[in-house]
Scaffold this motif. Structure first.
Motif, mmCIF file in Angstrom:
data_model
loop_
_atom_site.group_PDB
_atom_site.id
_atom_site.type_symbol
_atom_site.label_atom_id
_atom_site.label_comp_id
_atom_site.label_asym_id
_atom_site.label_seq_id
_atom_site.Cartn_x
_atom_site.Cartn_y
_atom_site.Cartn_z
ATOM 1 N N SER A 20 0.828 -1.211 0.000
ATOM 2 C CA SER A 20 0.000 0.000 0.000
ATOM 3 C C SER A 20 0.861 1.260 0.000
ATOM 4 N N PHE A 21 1.964 1.252 0.776
ATOM 5 C CA PHE A 21 2.868 2.401 0.825
ATOM 6 C C PHE A 21 3.526 2.621 -0.540
ATOM 7 N N ILE A 22 4.031 1.543 -1.131
ATOM 8 C CA ILE A 22 4.742 1.643 -2.416
ATOM 9 C C ILE A 22 3.798 2.082 -3.531
ATOM 10 N N PHE A 23 2.640 1.427 -3.622
ATOM 11 C CA PHE A 23 1.701 1.735 -4.709
ATOM 12 C C PHE A 23 1.131 3.147 -4.589
ATOM 13 N N THR A 24 0.774 3.547 -3.357
ATOM 14 C CA THR A 24 0.217 4.889 -3.163
ATOM 15 C C THR A 24 1.226 5.958 -3.566
ATOM 16 N N THR A 25 2.474 5.782 -3.134
ATOM 17 C CA THR A 25 3.527 6.750 -3.463
ATOM 18 C C THR A 25 3.749 6.823 -4.969
ATOM 19 N N LEU A 26 3.846 5.673 -5.608
ATOM 20 C CA LEU A 26 4.080 5.646 -7.059
ATOM 21 C C LEU A 26 2.914 6.230 -7.838
ATOM 22 N N ILE A 28 0.746 8.561 -6.830
ATOM 23 C CA ILE A 28 0.714 10.021 -6.670
ATOM 24 C C ILE A 28 1.818 10.669 -7.512
ATOM 25 N N ILE A 29 3.022 10.075 -7.504
ATOM 26 C CA ILE A 29 4.120 10.621 -8.307
ATOM 27 C C ILE A 29 3.789 10.528 -9.794
ATOM 28 N N MET A 182 -2.649 15.821 2.414
ATOM 29 C CA MET A 182 -2.661 15.613 3.861
ATOM 30 C C MET A 182 -3.879 14.804 4.282
ATOM 31 N N PHE A 183 -5.029 15.113 3.721
ATOM 32 C CA PHE A 183 -6.257 14.411 4.106
ATOM 33 C C PHE A 183 -6.171 12.924 3.748
ATOM 34 N N ILE A 184 -5.662 12.620 2.561
ATOM 35 C CA ILE A 184 -5.558 11.216 2.131
ATOM 36 C C ILE A 184 -4.603 10.435 3.032
ATOM 37 N N ILE A 185 -3.405 10.994 3.262
ATOM 38 C CA ILE A 185 -2.406 10.310 4.087
ATOM 39 C C ILE A 185 -2.872 10.222 5.530
ATOM 40 N N LEU A 186 -3.497 11.279 6.009
ATOM 41 C CA LEU A 186 -3.971 11.320 7.401
ATOM 42 C C LEU A 186 -4.990 10.213 7.665
ATOM 43 N N ILE A 187 -5.993 10.111 6.826
ATOM 44 C CA ILE A 187 -7.034 9.095 7.014
ATOM 45 C C ILE A 187 -6.439 7.691 6.958
ATOM 46 N N VAL A 231 5.934 11.063 6.984
ATOM 47 C CA VAL A 231 6.821 12.145 6.544
ATOM 48 C C VAL A 231 7.697 11.676 5.385
ATOM 49 N N LEU A 232 8.176 10.425 5.478
ATOM 50 C CA LEU A 232 8.982 9.867 4.388
ATOM 51 C C LEU A 232 8.176 9.828 3.090
ATOM 52 N N GLN A 233 6.919 9.464 3.192
ATOM 53 C CA GLN A 233 6.083 9.413 1.993
ATOM 54 C C GLN A 233 5.905 10.811 1.394
ATOM 55 N N ILE A 234 5.720 11.812 2.250
ATOM 56 C CA ILE A 234 5.594 13.189 1.762
ATOM 57 C C ILE A 234 6.890 13.638 1.092
ATOM 58 N N VAL A 235 8.041 13.286 1.697
ATOM 59 C CA VAL A 235 9.344 13.652 1.124
ATOM 60 C C VAL A 235 9.521 12.999 -0.249
ATOM 61 N N LEU A 236 9.171 11.708 -0.339
ATOM 62 C CA LEU A 236 9.298 10.999 -1.619
ATOM 63 C C LEU A 236 8.384 11.611 -2.688
ATOM 64 N N ILE A 237 7.158 11.963 -2.287
ATOM 65 C CA ILE A 237 6.227 12.586 -3.219
ATOM 66 C C ILE A 237 6.745 13.956 -3.658
#
Length: 400
Positions: A20-26, A28-29, A182-187, A231-237
């Motif tokens: 989920s972390f990998i796919f979501t980040t990719l 969005i990018i 923020m809303f997506i990652i927060l939830i 925070v890492l996900q935000i940095v990567l994005i």
């Protein structure tokens, strides 16, 4: 400290390895790469790139006015004398009435541009019948000058020019993107951290965990691990967005949508990043605290309702308040800590907003985060081994 880092590393690396972390980040990018190349993608499917040969069946006097007018609306339409793929016939000039015969359908955009050119030509014909001079015609099209004045702050009874607070489109896009992200990652992460804590308690795994590490230390390790992941996900994005921007020719895109930076753009980028990070830390801390009340997975959604409602209210205030960013209601809600990360950057869309409100908002959020973390540790320590089945029973137990 070693036990804290062990729990931190276990939670952190398990989350960043999750699909989920990998796919979501990719995703969005990839979305940002598409956004920065939107004009090129549109052009790939845009049939208007191929010139339309338009044959006009009308008097020379009409062509003299119509041809330059049409070119000003659409330069991909070329007027030819014969063998055109479409024929424009002027049926009548008083009033102007036209008919277009086509070999195949043309796009709605081209139809609208031809319609606009005909409207403008018709306006010119009508003005000619009124026998107006060029000066009179020019005067008809002139913009009426209006001076907007406000009462002077000095109380002298005079008036002074009002400040023009025109919202910058690029700043609005940056604000929208930060709030939605923020809303997506927060939830997502609020649910994850509450689920982990509740799952440990409901499965009684926590009894083995607290025998080797203090409950508060264990909770803080999980909270900070989830904060680090978000925070890492935000940095990567962010890095992915910068790469997409660097390798994409965005000049035409920015010009097409009127995206221009102003003196507020850098400030809104910096403060949006700060408030997104602080917002995630605050809501994740609250989610961990609420997860401490829960002993059964069936109560999880009920326990997370405060986080869901508060984040949704802040989210809708931010999106709905875009047209009245200087309203007193926006100003008041921006100082409520759970709405601050959503609403405070909104105030930057007003050009006269300085650094002072932003700094006050940051201080309020930091104080609230510290209080929330202390409260979460206190609640978790007192309820970690509780077997009460209801949330309210757990609250009563903690108060004793």
């Amino acid at each position: 400290m070693n036990k804290f880092m062990t729990t931190f590393n276990l939670t952190f690396f398990s989350k960043i390895k999750a699909k989920s972390f990998i796919f979501t980040t990719l995703i969005i990018i990839a979305g940002m790469f598409i956004a920065f190349n939107l004009d090129k993608i549109i052009n790939l499917f845009n049939s208007d790139d191929e010139a339309l040969m338009l044959e006009v069946d009308a008097e020379e006097s009409f062509l003299t006015v119509f041809e330059p007018t049409l070119a000003s609306f659409d330069d991909t339409i070329e007027i030819v004398d014969s063998d055109g793929s479409a024929t424009l016939e002027i049926v009548s000039t008083e009033p102007l009435q036209a008919e277009i015969r086509m070999d195949e359908e043309i796009s709605d955009t081209r139809e609208q541009n031809i319609q606009l050119a005909l409207n403008e030509t018709n306006r010119a014909y009508v003005l000619q019948t009124l026998n107006l001079s060029e000066a009179e015609i020019s005067q008809m099209y002139e913009e009426v000058p209006v001076d907007f004045l406000v009462a002077s702050e000095e109380g002298s009874g005079g008036f002074e020019a009002a400040d023009a607070d025109e919202t910058n489109i690029l700043n609005m896009v940056i604000f929208y993107f930060s709030v939605i992200l923020m809303f997506i990652i927060l939830i997502s992460y609020a649910s994850q951290i509450a689920t982990e804590i509740a799952n440990e308690k409901s499965s009684r795994v926590i009894e083995m965990i607290v025998s080797s590490i203090r409950p508060t230390q264990h909770l803080m390790a999980k909270i900070f691990a989830m904060i680090a992941v978000s925070v890492l996900q935000i940095v990567l994005i962010t890095i992915g967005g910068l790469i997409a921007f660097y390798f994409s020719d965005t000049t035409e895109l920015l010009d097409q949508f009127g995206l221009e930076a102003n003196d507020q753009t850098l400030k809104i980028i910096i403060y949006c990043i700060i408030f997104v990070i602080l917002g995630l830390i605050l809501y994740l801390s609250v989610s961990a605290m609420l997860g401490s009340f829960i002993n059964r997975m069936e109560d999880l959604q009920q326990g997370l309702m405060p986080v869901t409602f508060l984040s949704m209210i802040g989210y809708f205030i931010a999106l709905g308040g875009i047209s009245f960013a200087d309203n007193i209601a926006v100003t008041i809600t921006s100082y409520f800590p759970f709405f601050t990360p959503f609403v405070m950057p909104l105030r930057l869309l007003v050009n006269d907003t300085g650094h002072a409100p932003m700094i006050i908002g940051i201080v309020i959020m930091i104080i609230t985060i510290i209080i929330t973390l202390l409260l979460a540790g206190y609640i978790y320590k007192r309820s970690v081994l509780s077997t009460e089945s209801g949330i309210m029973k757990n609250i009563k137990r903690i108060r004793k």
